[in-house]
Write a protein that holds these residues in place. Structure first.
Motif, short mmCIF file in Angstrom:
data_model
loop_
_atom_site.label_atom_id
_atom_site.label_comp_id
_atom_site.label_asym_id
_atom_site.label_seq_id
_atom_site.Cartn_x
_atom_site.Cartn_y
_atom_site.Cartn_z
N VAL A 1 0.84 -1.19 0.00
CA VAL A 1 0.00 0.00 0.00
C VAL A 1 0.88 1.25 0.00
N GLY A 2 0.26 2.37 -0.35
CA GLY A 2 0.98 3.64 -0.37
C GLY A 2 0.05 4.79 -0.09
N HIS A 3 0.61 5.98 -0.11
CA HIS A 3 -0.13 7.20 0.22
C HIS A 3 -1.43 7.29 -0.57
N GLY A 4 -2.53 7.56 0.14
CA GLY A 4 -3.83 7.70 -0.49
C GLY A 4 -4.66 6.44 -0.50
N ASP A 5 -4.05 5.29 -0.22
CA ASP A 5 -4.80 4.03 -0.22
C ASP A 5 -5.68 3.91 1.02
N THR A 6 -6.78 3.21 0.87
CA THR A 6 -7.65 2.86 2.00
C THR A 6 -7.94 1.37 1.92
N PHE A 7 -8.09 0.75 3.07
CA PHE A 7 -8.38 -0.67 3.09
C PHE A 7 -8.98 -1.05 4.44
#
Length: 218
Positions: free
Chosen positions: A95-101
């Motif tokens: 994952v990286g900046h801006g991801d949601t989970f």
């Protein structure tokens, strides 16, 4: 520290930058590194890792957590994921900046991209922070300000890359309701009252620290 728990979320501080969050019988662990307890990741349903430095990422601790719970999964940045994904196919997520989970019932947003500058001669590595359930933010090794209100800020108080004026200004900029110390394994007992007094009086938020193993409601 005792507080009301409207989110039904319990925080347990582990040594240094590792924390455990529990909700509805499920456990999320962030940054079980080499300074944290050997069993820091055991019992976790989900694990998050902010970056590859050994005090935040210990491969042995993560492997122990993944092996102990065949349903456990990891969310982290590429440099860490590459060290684990082959051994645990489908269970290690990049994952990286801006991801949601969603991880084990916890809603997570990812904020940040780079580790704080240690020295201009040392290349910056990647670093991400995690906002959990829209409430608690763990920045890893950076003074990332998420574009979202923060109720509880996990505050890196003592590191080779920061000084106390930056820590105080970070609290002021994030404006959490409260800040709780992390990244504190190198902070001596002699220095703690100084940090407590200055961050508490100047940061503008309720400031506290938990002894490893202590818990508080969020």
């Amino acid at each position: 520290m005792n507080a009301a728990n409207p989110l039904n979320l319990t925080l347990t501080k582990k040594t240094h930058s590792c924390i455990r969050l529990e909700k509805d019988g499920r456990t999320l662990v962030i940054d079980p590194g080499g300074f944290s307890e050997e069993d820091a990741a055991l019992g976790a349903d989900a694990m998050l890792v902010t970056h590859e430095h050994a005090d935040h990422f210990d491969e042995g601790r993560l492997r122990a957590g993944l092996e102990a719970n065949p349903a456990a999964e990891v969310w982290t940045l590429r440099s860490v994921a590459e060290q684990l994904s082959a051994a645990f196919p489908g269970r290690v997520h990049t994952v990286g900046h801006g991801d949601t989970f969603s991880a084990a019932g916890f809603d997570v947003q990812v904020h940040g991209e780079l580790h704080a500058v240690i020295h201009p001669d040392i290349p910056q590595i990647t670093n991400i922070g995690f906002l959990v359930d829209g409430s608690l933010f763990h920045p890893g090794d950076a003074l990332t300000v998420p574009d979202h209100p923060v109720d509880t800020l996990m505050l890196p108080v003592m590191a080779p890359w920061n000084k106390i004026s930056e820590v105080i200004d970070y609290v002021r900029e994030v404006k959490p309701r409260r800040a709780i110390d992390i990244h504190d394994a190198l902070l001596t007992d002699l220095a703690r009252p100084i940090y407590d007094r200055q961050i508490g009086s100047l940061g503008g938020a309720d400031h506290g620290r938990l002894t490893p193993g202590d818990s508080t409601g969020l």
